[in-house]
Design an enzyme around this catalytic site. Structure first.
Site, PDB file in Angstrom:
ATOM      1  N   GLY A  12      38.086  27.855  34.143  1.00 56.88           N
ATOM      2  CA  GLY A  12      36.990  28.225  33.259  1.00 56.88           C
ATOM      3  C   GLY A  12      37.477  28.963  32.026  1.00 56.88           C
ATOM      4  N   ASP A  13      36.559  29.153  31.063  1.00 55.59           N
ATOM      5  CA  ASP A  13      36.848  29.897  29.825  1.00 55.59           C
ATOM      6  C   ASP A  13      37.988  29.268  29.018  1.00 55.59           C
ATOM      7  OD1 ASP A  13      34.874  31.715  30.617  1.00 55.59           O
ATOM      8  OD2 ASP A  13      36.341  32.881  31.765  1.00 55.59           O
ATOM      9  N   LYS A  16      35.496  25.610  26.185  1.00 50.63           N
ATOM     10  CA  LYS A  16      34.608  24.428  26.216  1.00 50.63           C
ATOM     11  C   LYS A  16      33.509  24.532  25.174  1.00 50.63           C
ATOM     12  CE  LYS A  16      33.718  25.326  30.542  1.00 50.63           C
ATOM     13  NZ  LYS A  16      34.715  26.375  30.810  1.00 50.63           N
ATOM     14  N   ALA A  39      27.957  30.557  33.502  1.00 46.08           N
ATOM     15  CA  ALA A  39      28.789  30.119  32.380  1.00 46.08           C
ATOM     16  C   ALA A  39      28.597  31.065  31.198  1.00 46.08           C
ATOM     17  CB  ALA A  39      28.400  28.706  31.974  1.00 46.08           C
ATOM     18  N   GLY A  40      29.641  31.206  30.400  1.00 43.02           N
ATOM     19  CA  GLY A  40      29.528  32.008  29.178  1.00 43.02           C
ATOM     20  C   GLY A  40      30.380  31.356  28.115  1.00 43.02           C
ATOM     21  N   HIS A  41      29.745  30.894  27.058  1.00 42.72           N
ATOM     22  CA  HIS A  41      30.470  30.182  26.002  1.00 42.72           C
ATOM     23  C   HIS A  41      30.269  30.906  24.683  1.00 42.72           C
ATOM     24  CE1 HIS A  41      30.548  27.152  29.056  1.00 42.72           C
ATOM     25  NE2 HIS A  41      29.250  26.940  28.982  1.00 42.72           N
ATOM     26  N   THR A 134      29.741  36.078  39.569  1.00 45.60           N
ATOM     27  CA  THR A 134      29.085  36.647  38.393  1.00 45.60           C
ATOM     28  C   THR A 134      27.783  37.351  38.781  1.00 45.60           C
ATOM     29  OG1 THR A 134      27.903  34.588  37.985  1.00 45.60           O
ATOM     30  CG2 THR A 134      30.028  34.844  36.882  1.00 45.60           C
ATOM     31  N   GLN A 228      32.241  26.121  33.938  1.00 45.90           N
ATOM     32  CA  GLN A 228      33.327  26.540  34.838  1.00 45.90           C
ATOM     33  C   GLN A 228      34.553  25.648  34.619  1.00 45.90           C
ATOM     34  OE1 GLN A 228      29.928  26.283  36.645  1.00 45.90           O
ATOM     35  NE2 GLN A 228      29.798  28.202  35.548  1.00 45.90           N
ATOM     36  N   THR A 243      33.155  28.304  42.524  1.00 46.19           N
ATOM     37  CA  THR A 243      31.722  28.384  42.307  1.00 46.19           C
ATOM     38  C   THR A 243      31.049  27.410  43.277  1.00 46.19           C
ATOM     39  OG1 THR A 243      29.984  28.468  40.622  1.00 46.19           O
ATOM     40  CG2 THR A 243      31.603  26.675  40.415  1.00 46.19           C
ATOM     41  N   GLY A 306      31.824  40.672  31.184  1.00 40.48           N
ATOM     42  CA  GLY A 306      32.693  41.616  30.480  1.00 40.48           C
ATOM     43  C   GLY A 306      33.956  41.961  31.241  1.00 40.48           C
ATOM     44  N   LEU A 336      46.288  27.834  21.255  1.00 39.30           N
ATOM     45  CA  LEU A 336      47.729  27.733  21.011  1.00 39.30           C
ATOM     46  C   LEU A 336      48.203  28.940  20.201  1.00 39.30           C
ATOM     47  CD1 LEU A 336      50.148  25.721  21.369  1.00 39.30           C
ATOM     48  CD2 LEU A 336      49.676  24.981  19.026  1.00 39.30           C
TER      49      LEU A 336
HETATM   50  P1  GDP Z   1      34.230  28.491  27.717  1.00 39.73           P
HETATM   51  O1  GDP Z   1      33.583  29.223  28.830  1.00 39.73           O
HETATM   52  O2  GDP Z   1      35.170  27.430  28.193  1.00 39.73           O
HETATM   53  O3  GDP Z   1      33.247  27.973  26.713  1.00 39.73           O
HETATM   54  O4  GDP Z   1      35.138  29.551  26.965  1.00 39.73           O
HETATM   55  P2  GDP Z   1      34.709  31.046  26.532  1.00 39.73           P
HETATM   56  O5  GDP Z   1      33.842  30.952  25.320  1.00 39.73           O
HETATM   57  O6  GDP Z   1      34.218  31.812  27.702  1.00 39.73           O
HETATM   58  O7  GDP Z   1      36.128  31.651  26.191  1.00 39.73           O
HETATM   59  C1  GDP Z   1      36.944  31.133  25.190  1.00 39.73           C
HETATM   60  C2  GDP Z   1      37.155  32.240  24.133  1.00 39.73           C
HETATM   61  O8  GDP Z   1      38.217  31.869  23.294  1.00 39.73           O
HETATM   62  C3  GDP Z   1      35.952  32.447  23.228  1.00 39.73           C
HETATM   63  O9  GDP Z   1      35.894  33.804  22.886  1.00 39.73           O
HETATM   64  C4  GDP Z   1      36.273  31.595  22.010  1.00 39.73           C
HETATM   65  O10 GDP Z   1      35.686  32.077  20.837  1.00 39.73           O
HETATM   66  C5  GDP Z   1      37.768  31.728  21.956  1.00 39.73           C
HETATM   67  N1  GDP Z   1      38.494  30.547  21.450  1.00 39.73           N
HETATM   68  C6  GDP Z   1      38.195  29.235  21.590  1.00 39.73           C
HETATM   69  N2  GDP Z   1      39.167  28.464  21.057  1.00 39.73           N
HETATM   70  C7  GDP Z   1      40.097  29.318  20.564  1.00 39.73           C
HETATM   71  C8  GDP Z   1      41.369  29.137  19.921  1.00 39.73           C
HETATM   72  O11 GDP Z   1      41.834  28.025  19.695  1.00 39.73           O
HETATM   73  N3  GDP Z   1      42.048  30.264  19.551  1.00 39.73           N
HETATM   74  C9  GDP Z   1      41.573  31.512  19.816  1.00 39.73           C
HETATM   75  N4  GDP Z   1      42.316  32.558  19.449  1.00 39.73           N
HETATM   76  N5  GDP Z   1      40.391  31.722  20.433  1.00 39.73           N
HETATM   77  C10 GDP Z   1      39.676  30.644  20.804  1.00 39.73           C
HETATM   78  P1  IMO Z   2      32.578  29.171  31.986  1.00 39.73           P
HETATM   79  O1  IMO Z   2      31.588  28.038  31.894  1.00 39.73           O
HETATM   80  C1  IMO Z   2      35.194  31.584  34.492  1.00 39.73           C
HETATM   81  C2  IMO Z   2      33.892  32.330  38.616  1.00 39.73           C
HETATM   82  C3  IMO Z   2      33.505  33.740  38.986  1.00 39.73           C
HETATM   83  C4  IMO Z   2      33.926  33.747  40.446  1.00 39.73           C
HETATM   84  C5  IMO Z   2      33.568  32.351  40.902  1.00 39.73           C
HETATM   85  C6  IMO Z   2      32.222  32.248  41.603  1.00 39.73           C
HETATM   86  O2  IMO Z   2      32.335  30.286  31.040  1.00 39.73           O
HETATM   87  O3  IMO Z   2      33.978  28.650  31.988  1.00 39.73           O
HETATM   88  P2  IMO Z   2      29.709  32.297  40.736  1.00 39.73           P
HETATM   89  O4  IMO Z   2      28.942  33.349  40.016  1.00 39.73           O
HETATM   90  O5  IMO Z   2      29.786  30.985  40.012  1.00 39.73           O
HETATM   91  O6  IMO Z   2      29.260  32.112  42.169  1.00 39.73           O
HETATM   92  O7  IMO Z   2      31.216  32.881  40.833  1.00 39.73           O
HETATM   93  O8  IMO Z   2      33.553  31.547  39.746  1.00 39.73           O
HETATM   94  N1  IMO Z   2      33.162  31.768  37.445  1.00 39.73           N
HETATM   95  C7  IMO Z   2      33.712  31.592  36.242  1.00 39.73           C
HETATM   96  N2  IMO Z   2      34.941  31.918  35.774  1.00 39.73           N
HETATM   97  N3  IMO Z   2      34.321  30.933  33.700  1.00 39.73           N
HETATM   98  C8  IMO Z   2      33.097  30.581  34.158  1.00 39.73           C
HETATM   99  O9  IMO Z   2      32.263  29.806  33.439  1.00 39.73           O
HETATM  100  C9  IMO Z   2      32.744  30.936  35.473  1.00 39.73           C
HETATM  101  N4  IMO Z   2      31.621  30.779  36.221  1.00 39.73           N
HETATM  102  C10 IMO Z   2      31.915  31.266  37.428  1.00 39.73           C
HETATM  103  O10 IMO Z   2      34.208  34.682  38.219  1.00 39.73           O
HETATM  104  O11 IMO Z   2      35.332  33.871  40.537  1.00 39.73           O
HETATM  105 MG    MG Z   3      33.297  31.147  29.518  1.00 39.33          MG
END
Ligand code: GDP
Ligand code: IMO
Ligand code: MG
Length: 434
Positions: A12-13, A16, A39-41, A134, A228, A243, A306, A336
């Site tokens: 995850g994270d 996306k 999810a958190g984007h 979460t 995720q 998850t 957080g 990168l």
């Molecule tokens: P997601 O859950 O897959 O949508 O990812 P998140 O948004 O939770 O986490 C990705 C974090 O990296 C966010 O704070 C984005 O703004 C940041 N991000 C995405 N692409 C890049 C990148 O190419 N470089 C940097 N430095 N940050 C990025």
């Molecule tokens: P995005 O879409 C990273 C993790 C939680 C925990 C496990 C189960 O932002 O990539 P849950 O609340 O789903 O039952 O928790 O999954 N988890 C994530 N880790 N990114 C996420 O979403 C996640 N959604 C759930 O931290 O380990």
């Molecule tokens: Mg995220």
């Protein structure tokens, strides 16, 4: 021309949200198909940051249709709060740009509470396993879905059926709560909680499979947005530290009501290193200064909770596994730029387990905890790649790193991301045209 499925290839994270937002310019419809507001984007557009949890990341672009499919679990209160927050940022959500599947499952306050009770109990009594969820009620809501006692979106339109379903749901939950030493929940409380949101949610309801089928026939371009990551998948992930949904690309079909033949290009979003939030095995985790450097440079703190994300080297063995379990056509390599300035970089190519070398992560929980990574080492680069928008802007060592990643995971890079900003993105292959 094809449709595109975006999924996370790690824990995850991976970025996306940024990539879905970028790609949605080329799409007509953006569909979420699993997960919920766990999810958190984060999207950054001209310096303004948008944080999305439940709404598809395409929703910030005018003229796009966002869809929440049947595979998603929806907390109606969180949905309304997110719509209101976006309205405050100038993004208007109406039934003209958001549709919600009438057969999607609802998350209730009792699910959220149960999630928290279980996590706390696991910590204080050592009686269970702390997953580090979460605490959004995701797991308990999916349990009720497969237990065939869930409340679904369309039930909000039929108070009589709703009342009977709440009775049935509470028979189960109150028995569970008594066993946990918790107070019982009244029928009136849950009915109030649901009837108070019905008028806000029902205008978005639609027969999503039918709408998508019509749009597909009309030639609309559909972008599926996974939440995720593949290593958090309920079947293919590091169980039980996962998850509660299938996060792999195949779920895009079942979770939206389209056939697998409609999915098209599978784009695996892949961070140039590895992070994980919550408990569970993480073979390449770094507990040293480099791990700290990646966390600070990459701002690796959870969007939803957080929490500090754990950081480590790129694990090619894991991503190679995700290439297989998702049928990844190509990847978007993100962050990168976070590796800029490191003297050397390591990539995990396989593991050592009990004296033997293996090329994939075994399914057993005990073995996953015991594997030791086998690394190759590459030279780093000193130049900045932040904001690079063409290959020619990348230092030779950075290109070498990207080529090595492609070779080790067995999939090409289609997109490369070099900062959080929407347009700091290098296009190699257009997934919609591939
Ligand atoms: P997601 O859950 O897959 O949508 O990812 P998140 O948004 O939770 O986490 C990705 C974090 O990296 C966010 O704070 C984005 O703004 C940041 N991000 C995405 N692409 C890049 C990148 O190419 N470089 C940097 N430095 N940050 C990025
Ligand atoms: P995005 O879409 C990273 C993790 C939680 C925990 C496990 C189960 O932002 O990539 P849950 O609340 O789903 O039952 O928790 O999954 N988890 C994530 N880790 N990114 C996420 O979403 C996640 N959604 C759930 O931290 O380990
Ligand atoms: Mg995220």
């Amino acid at each position: 021309m094809t449709n595109v499925v975006v999924i996370g290839s790690q824990w995850g994270d991976e970025g996306k949200g940024k990539i879905v937002d970028w790609l949605s310019e080329r799409a007509d419809i953006v569909v979420r198909f699993q997960g919920g507001h766990n999810a958190g984007h984060t999207l950054v557009i001209d310096g303004t940051s948008y944080k999305l949890s439940l709404l598809p990341s395409g929703v910030v672009r005018p003229g796009k249709m966002a869809v929440i499919g049947n595979g998603v679990v929806i907390d109606p209160h969180a949905l309304i709060a997110e719509i209101e927050k976006l309205a405050g940022q100038g993004v208007t959500i109406t039934p003209d740009n958001l549709r919600i599947a009438d057969n999607a499952t609802l998350i209730l306050s009792l699910h959220r509470e149960l999630d928290g009770i279980r996590e706390d109990a696991a910590v204080s009594s050592n009686s269970g396993i702390k997953i580090g969820t979460t605490r959004r009620g995701i797991g308990p809501a999916y349990e009720d879905k497969v237990g065939r006692r869930a409340i679904r979106v369309m039930d909000l339109a039929d108070p009589e059926t709703l009342s009977a379903k709440v009775d049935r749901l509470l028979a189960h939950h109150n028995a569970l709560r008594r066993g946990l030493g918790e107070s019982e929940i009244s029928h009136a409380k849950i009915m109030d909680e649901l009837t108070s949101v019905a008028d806000r949610v029902l205008p978005f309801r639609d027969t999503v499979w039918l709408m998508l089928d019509k749009e597909r026939r009309r030639g609309a371009r559909i972008l599926f947005e996974g939440a995720q990551g593949s290593l958090l998948d309920i079947d293919h992930g590091t169980y039980p530290f996962v998850t509660s949904s299938n996060t792999v690309a195949g779920q895009a079909a079942a979770g939206s009501g389209m056939g697998p033949g409609s999915l098209g290009y599978v784009l695996g979003i892949t961070k140039a290193y590895t992070t994980r939030v919550g408990e569970g095995p993480f073979p390449t985790e770094l507990h040293d200064g480099i791990g700290q450097f990646l966390g600070e440079r990459g701002h690796e703190f959870g969007t939803v909770t957080g929490r500090k994300r754990r950081c480590g080297w790129f694990d090619a063995a894991l991503v190679r596994q995700s290439v297989a379990t998702n049928g990844i056509t190509g990847i978007a390599l993100t962050k990168l730029d976070v590796l800029d300035g490191l003297d050397e970089l390591k990539i995990c190519v396989g593991y050592r387990l009990d004296g033997q070398e293996i090329d994939h992560l075994p399914a057993s929980q005990g073995q996953q905890a015991r594997v030791e990574p086998i690394y190759v080492t590459l030279e780093g680069w000193k130049e900045s790649t932040v904001g690079a928008r063409k290959w020619a802007d990348l230092p030779a060592q950075a290109i070498k790193y990207v080529r090595q990643v492609e070779e080790l995971i067995g999939a090409p890079v289609a997109l490369l991301s070099t900062s959080p900003e929407r347009d700091d993105t290098i296009l190699v292959t257009d997934p919609f045209e591939d």
